[in-house]
Design a protein around this motif. Structure first.
Motif, PDB file in Angstrom:
ATOM      1  N   LEU A   1      -5.534   2.856   4.861  1.00 43.15           N
ATOM      2  CA  LEU A   1      -4.451   3.359   4.192  1.00 43.15           C
ATOM      3  C   LEU A   1      -4.334   3.491   2.659  1.00 43.15           C
ATOM      4  N   ARG A   2      -5.258   2.462   2.156  1.00 43.44           N
ATOM      5  CA  ARG A   2      -5.542   2.814   0.861  1.00 43.44           C
ATOM      6  C   ARG A   2      -6.391   4.015   0.421  1.00 43.44           C
ATOM      7  N   GLU A   3      -7.039   4.316   1.307  1.00 47.25           N
ATOM      8  CA  GLU A   3      -8.064   5.504   1.264  1.00 47.25           C
ATOM      9  C   GLU A   3      -7.123   6.711   1.181  1.00 47.25           C
ATOM     10  N   ALA A   4      -6.126   6.867   2.108  1.00 47.01           N
ATOM     11  CA  ALA A   4      -5.125   7.892   2.552  1.00 47.01           C
ATOM     12  C   ALA A   4      -4.411   7.822   1.063  1.00 47.01           C
ATOM     13  N   ASP A   5      -4.038   6.789   0.386  1.00 49.07           N
ATOM     14  CA  ASP A   5      -3.316   6.761  -0.636  1.00 49.07           C
ATOM     15  C   ASP A   5      -3.948   7.511  -1.677  1.00 49.07           C
ATOM     16  N   GLU A   6      -5.080   7.215  -1.888  1.00 50.57           N
ATOM     17  CA  GLU A   6      -6.042   7.803  -2.924  1.00 50.57           C
ATOM     18  C   GLU A   6      -6.211   9.371  -2.715  1.00 50.57           C
ATOM     19  N   ARG A   7      -6.266   9.624  -1.381  1.00 49.73           N
ATOM     20  CA  ARG A   7      -6.713  11.225  -1.105  1.00 49.73           C
ATOM     21  C   ARG A   7      -5.530  12.126  -1.244  1.00 49.73           C
TER      22      ARG A   7
ATOM     23  N   VAL B   1       0.867  -1.075  -0.069  1.00 49.45           N
ATOM     24  CA  VAL B   1       0.174  -0.057  -0.146  1.00 49.45           C
ATOM     25  C   VAL B   1       0.851   1.144   0.024  1.00 49.45           C
ATOM     26  N   MET B   2       0.415   2.400  -0.631  1.00 47.22           N
ATOM     27  CA  MET B   2       1.268   3.490  -0.665  1.00 47.22           C
ATOM     28  C   MET B   2       2.519   3.561  -1.253  1.00 47.22           C
ATOM     29  N   GLY B   3       3.009   2.333  -2.149  1.00 48.36           N
ATOM     30  CA  GLY B   3       4.130   2.379  -2.606  1.00 48.36           C
ATOM     31  C   GLY B   3       5.210   1.390  -1.851  1.00 48.36           C
ATOM     32  N   PHE B   4       4.859   0.748  -0.674  1.00 48.89           N
ATOM     33  CA  PHE B   4       5.859  -0.017  -0.036  1.00 48.89           C
ATOM     34  C   PHE B   4       4.932  -1.168   0.822  1.00 48.89           C
ATOM     35  N   PRO B   5       5.631  -2.144   1.319  1.00 54.65           N
ATOM     36  CA  PRO B   5       4.874  -3.207   2.110  1.00 54.65           C
ATOM     37  C   PRO B   5       4.504  -2.641   3.260  1.00 54.65           C
ATOM     38  N   VAL B   6       3.487  -2.872   3.829  1.00 60.28           N
ATOM     39  CA  VAL B   6       2.953  -2.714   5.364  1.00 60.28           C
ATOM     40  C   VAL B   6       2.608  -4.029   5.727  1.00 60.28           C
ATOM     41  N   SER B   7       3.059  -4.361   6.957  1.00 60.36           N
ATOM     42  CA  SER B   7       3.090  -5.553   7.817  1.00 60.36           C
ATOM     43  C   SER B   7       2.277  -5.126   9.140  1.00 60.36           C
TER      44      SER B   7
END
Length: 247
Positions: A33-39, A7-13
């Protein structure tokens, strides 16, 4: 519960050690996190950040979230005398250095609200923890298979700014040129909002950034400068038995 997504261009664990926390808590984290990336991504033409950067939105038209991000950007711009700048010379508005830590800390808040008490959320190497203790490795700035330090954190966050992943991507807003003087700088702070912003802001200041970061409330610092000297504040938390590797 363990889960990893890109997500957001990097791995999130995400690791949650509370057995009674529902899977919907993890869904909420990655959904946010996907929403934050879009916004808030400046790389997506339709995002609120991109529209604001192009002058299509006035300040009074912005969401409360973006207004909060802008206030944080302005705070660190002032605090560093312009070295940290989300409006770098000759470039479009880019608040990524604030958005990453801020959005991941918001995600951690969703976990707490869902009843999670012991968890570790790692977003591209920047980490927020609850419960614990958790051990977080600080990567050597020149050797990917080595650590410079191991931090023990119970309720807090760890963030590193460095040149090893993306090269000279951190710009000194006063000159418009890549920041120099440091190879990496790690901050431990109560929240990832603070840790990530302070780490990046300090990196823009070069060698002067170590002392500046150490003066920020609640922050402890570990840095490797361009002469490969290791600098750390007295309160930087070591894991039991940990010894810093020579840079």
């Amino acid at each position: 519960m363990r889960r990893v997504e890109h997500v957001m261009g990097f791995p999130v664990s995400l690791r949650i050690d509370d057995p009674d926390v529902p899977g919907s808590a993890a869904d909420a984290v990655f959904g946010w996190l996907r929403e934050a990336d879009e916004r808030f991504s400046p790389f997506k033409p339709g995002s609120e950040v991109s529209r604001y950067g192009r002058g299509e939105l006035a300040r009074q038209e912005l969401s409360a979230d973006l207004a909060e991000v802008l206030d944080l950007c302005a705070h660190y711009r002032t605090a560093t005398g312009g070295a940290f700048d989300a409006w770098p010379p000759g470039r479009s508005f880019d608040p990524c250095a604030i958005v990453k830590g801020w959005s991941v800390q918001r995600a951690a808040g969703l976990l707490t609200a869902a009843g999670a008490r012991r968890f570790c959320l790692n977003a591209g190497g920047d980490v927020v923890t609850s419960g614990g203790p958790w051990r977080v490795g600080v990567r050597h700035p020149e050797h990917a298979d080595r650590l410079c330090a191991v931090v023990e954190v119970t309720d807090g966050a760890v963030a590193t700014s460095a040149r090893y992943e993306r090269g000279d991507h951190i710009v000194d807003g006063r000159t418009g040129r890549p920041a120099t003087g440091l190879l990496s700088l790690t901050v431990v702070a109560p929240t990832l909002t603070v840790a990530d912003a302070v780490a990046t802001a300090a990196f823009t200041l070069g060698a002067d950034g170590v002392g500046w970061a150490a003066d920020q409330d609640g922050c402890e610092v570990f840095a490797v400068d361009s002469d490969r000297r290791v600098l750390r504040t007295a309160g930087f938390p070591k894991a039991p038995g940990e010894r810093a590797a020579a840079a």
